[in-house]
Design a protein around this motif. Sequence first.
Motif, PDB file in Angstrom:
ATOM      1  N   ASP A 115      -8.099   6.626   1.973  1.00  0.00           N
ATOM      2  CA  ASP A 115      -6.925   5.860   2.404  1.00  0.00           C
ATOM      3  C   ASP A 115      -6.392   6.319   3.755  1.00  0.00           C
ATOM      4  N   ARG A 120      -6.646   1.320   7.388  1.00  0.00           N
ATOM      5  CA  ARG A 120      -5.674   1.474   6.300  1.00  0.00           C
ATOM      6  C   ARG A 120      -4.320   1.928   6.839  1.00  0.00           C
ATOM      7  N   ARG A 191      -1.048   2.043  -3.100  1.00  0.00           N
ATOM      8  CA  ARG A 191      -0.308   2.288  -1.875  1.00  0.00           C
ATOM      9  C   ARG A 191       0.909   3.183  -2.130  1.00  0.00           C
ATOM     10  N   ARG A 232      -8.963  -3.600   1.157  1.00  0.00           N
ATOM     11  CA  ARG A 232      -7.621  -3.533   1.755  1.00  0.00           C
ATOM     12  C   ARG A 232      -6.633  -4.168   0.796  1.00  0.00           C
TER      13      ARG A 232
END
Length: 396
Positions: A115, A120, A191, A232
């Motif tokens: 990540d 990213r 995330r 993504r």
Amino acid sequence: MLEHRYGLTVLNSREQARGVRGLEPAEIETTRRTGAPEPVRHTLERKVRAAATVSKTEAEFVRRIRADGVLIRPRYDRGTTGTVVGYSVAAAPTRGDRATGTAPVWFGGGRLSKDLTLPRLRDEWDTSAPANEAASQEWRAARQRSAVTVGDGRERAGLDPALFARAAADMDRWNTYLASVPTSDRAQWTRAAGRASGVFAAWSARIESTPGPLAAASASLAQSAQTPAHTRGEGAGARMTAAAGAALVLLQATTTDPTAAMALLLHQLMRTLDAVAATHRAAGEADRAAQLVAVRTRHLDGLHACLANPMTAASAFDVRPAQRPEVRPDRVDGRNEEQRVANVVAAQSPLHPGEAGGQRHVALPDPAGREATGPGGPVSSPGTARRARPDHDRER
């Protein structure tokens, strides 16, 4: 997948391409030889993650990395010298490295963590035309080893410690928002784990002289942020600014003296960790959930108790020799020292279910190159692992 072909058990991390890269023999040997508290790749990963989380723009990210004493260089699109598509970082050479002519070992963002690739990271930054132009200028300066183009960026400002309370309130609101995110929304939770890991990384960078509880929490949450490098998320970052604000306060407050607000902020971060663990549990990933819970129990509960108690808050971040003994490399048998390094590395990782007493022992490769076996199965030997090569690592 070989496991399916031969009827073997498949780890969730491998099935979903969420695993992290293991250390290579050369990295373990370098850590042993230098007596460093951890492999340099782990240090670089934490520094890059902290800088990425707190930065608003790509240009600020480059400046923060350079200000932290880390070498950084851009990787341009094939056939161009203007379109930056990736980056590599390396630890600044020591006086001994310069004396022996040892070249830096470069790690692409994807080698640090899946990540932390540049595409990213750009998902979280301002990508307007002015921001992109500023980034281009900073990349050119980094490539040429010249001065940064902005000398008074937001990374230079000291912040009022009173903002710790505001950061805790922002994290509280963020946790409330995360409670509304479906556990099936892998993009948002991945995330969120990465951003929370970045907050712990920023705090560790500011307060821990050697890797401690905050570094361990960052490393464990980073594992939950892993997805295949080519995938993504879509629009998952709109509510992620609370983490960036908290990281900024932790990194740039004018004092690091423990306060009640710090205890509140840590409590909110522990809530985030618990929420990520609950999401793994709901997805049937019990092992990953248990690892996060173990990190909280082993590393964070005691720290929070110390911070919340006025009688012990001042010493909450003290490094006690009994916890991290100093070992002089020139006084230790080489094999024993290599084992110590491996165990230090393992100590920063979460416990697997069933490991007793909070202790881990890592089986090392056999000196003759035969496959070694640890409690969890075979361990790669030096003959099967690629060695880290100076100046040849690219972002993947």
